[in-house]
Scaffold this active site. Structure first.
Site, PDB file in Angstrom:
ATOM      1  CG  HIS A   1       0.071   2.841  -3.604  1.00 13.11           C
ATOM      2  ND1 HIS A   1       1.124   1.974  -3.664  1.00 13.11           N
ATOM      3  CD2 HIS A   1       0.342   3.843  -4.477  1.00 13.11           C
ATOM      4  CE1 HIS A   1       2.008   2.420  -4.537  1.00 13.11           C
ATOM      5  NE2 HIS A   1       1.558   3.557  -5.048  1.00 13.11           N
TER       6      HIS A   1
ATOM      7  CB  CYS B   1       6.426  -2.897  -2.046  1.00 18.82           C
ATOM      8  SG  CYS B   1       5.469  -3.458  -3.467  1.00 18.82           S
TER       9      CYS B   1
ATOM     10  CG  ASP C   1       5.849   1.045  -2.738  1.00 17.20           C
ATOM     11  OD1 ASP C   1       5.505  -0.143  -2.863  1.00 17.20           O
ATOM     12  OD2 ASP C   1       5.084   1.990  -3.004  1.00 17.20           O
ATOM     13  CB  SER C   2       5.952  -0.408  -7.042  1.00 16.67           C
ATOM     14  OG  SER C   2       4.771  -0.103  -6.319  1.00 16.67           O
TER      15      SER C   2
ATOM     16  CB  CYS D   1      -1.845  -2.265  -1.527  1.00 22.03           C
ATOM     17  SG  CYS D   1      -1.037  -1.143  -2.690  1.00 22.03           S
TER      18      CYS D   1
ATOM     19  CD  GLU E   1       1.727   6.120  -7.461  1.00 16.97           C
ATOM     20  OE1 GLU E   1       2.236   7.044  -8.108  1.00 16.97           O
ATOM     21  OE2 GLU E   1       2.359   5.465  -6.598  1.00 16.97           O
TER      22      GLU E   1
HETATM   23  N1  DGL Z   1       2.557  -0.403  -2.991  1.00 19.64           N
HETATM   24  C1  DGL Z   1       2.478  -1.705  -3.601  1.00 19.64           C
HETATM   25  C2  DGL Z   1       2.064  -2.734  -2.549  1.00 19.64           C
HETATM   26  O1  DGL Z   1       2.147  -2.484  -1.349  1.00 19.64           O
HETATM   27  C3  DGL Z   1       1.501  -1.835  -4.730  1.00 19.64           C
HETATM   28  C4  DGL Z   1       1.502  -0.927  -5.856  1.00 19.64           C
HETATM   29  C5  DGL Z   1       1.844  -1.611  -7.165  1.00 19.64           C
HETATM   30  O2  DGL Z   1       1.020  -2.359  -7.716  1.00 19.64           O
HETATM   31  O3  DGL Z   1       2.951  -1.370  -7.605  1.00 19.64           O
HETATM   32  O4  DGL Z   1       1.676  -3.825  -2.899  1.00 19.64           O
END
Ligand code: DGL
Length: 273
Positions: free
Chosen positions: A193, A77, A14-15, A191, A157
């Site tokens: 997150h 992600c 993931d990012s 997302c 975050e």
């Molecule tokens: N976790 C990433 C997703 O599922 C998004 C977070 C980011 O913008 O890097 O899209």
């Protein structure tokens, strides 16, 4: 008895720490599997970057995981899944690659067939309409609204997952929608997150709204695929390796919340892509 290649790890990326929501579901679904997780924390967020940059970052992350001799890649992600899944499949061939958008869409359609779905995601995911396409492909009678909520990534975050600040921010985003779109049958956490903010969504939306994320369905899809390829590990305890491109202390603090247990910065190896 495991097939010879079956004890290789599954790579997950993931990012940032958001993909740990998917990792947790993978651990629950496949407790014997070894997992290597990479959070590209140095370049987070992906959601506001151009498709070209997201694809480049995603391919670099996948290449690093390949060095760990992975047997499958899980793109935990939504942004990278929406933008770069085809490129990743090509780059990683013949390794199987699974994203989170199709499993998330399937979970929403199963929860509310023919329903009105509200997708909350990053700018890049919304721009590409990846969920719209996946949902309408499964259920042409469905209605799909999509809303980019970039600030929610920062809230997750930061660990500000509930309370009045988080609720106000979600309400502020919803105010951008037309009246009918504010009353969906399902809210898709598009997302990785966002599952951390579940208490906030539960407070903002009516009880009748199904709040759906892709972690469980992605883990189930990954398990089925490994089994079909005769690559599943059926014994021994799974090991977890955590990698990040920056900030071991922060990763440990926030990632511990995602995983539901304490992490130390010593548990995270910093890598360069
Ligand atoms: N976790 C990433 C997703 O599922 C998004 C977070 C980011 O913008 O890097 O899209």
């Amino acid at each position: 008895m495991n097939a010879p290649d079956a004890t290789r790890p599954i790579g997950v990326f993931d990012s940032g720490v958001g993909g740990l929501t998917v990792l947790k579901a993978l651990q629950a679904a496949m407790p014997h599997e070894h997992l290597v997780y990479l959070g590209d924390t140095a370049r987070l967020p992906y959601g506001t970057k151009s498709p070209a940059s997201i694809e480049r970052y995603a391919c670099q992350a996948a290449a690093l995981l390949r060095q760990h001799d992975i047997k499958m890649l899980v793109v935990a992600c939504n942004t990278a899944s929406a933008v770069a899944l085809d490129a990743l499949r090509e780059a990683m061939h013949p390794l199987p690659v699974i994203g989170v958008v199709d499993p998330g869409a399937a979970a929403a359609v199963a929860a509310r067939p023919g329903g009105r779905h509200l997708v909350l995601a990053t700018e890049a995911t919304v721009c590409l309409g990846a969920y719209r396409e996946a949902i309408l492909g499964l259920d042409p009678g469905a209605t799909v609204d999509e809303l980019a909520c970039e600030l929610l990534v920062a809230l997750a975050e930061e660990g500000w997952n509930e309370g009045p600040v988080a609720q106000d921010i979600v309400r502020r985003y919803l105010a951008e929608l037309a009246e009918a779109s504010r009353h969906p049958d399902s809210v898709i956490l598009g997302c990785t997150h966002f599952p951390l903010l579940r208490p906030t969504f539960a407070a903002v939306f009516d009880d009748s709204v199904a709040i759906v994320d892709s972690a469980g369905t992605t883990a189930a899809a990954a398990r089925e695929l490994l089994r079909s390829l005769d690559l599943a590990t059926e014994d021994g305890a799974g090991r977890l390796t955590l990698l990040a491109t920056d900030g071991a202390t922060r990763f440990a603090r926030v990632g511990g919340q995602f995983l539901g247990h304490d992490l130390s910065w010593k548990d995270i190896e910093i890598v360069d892509l």
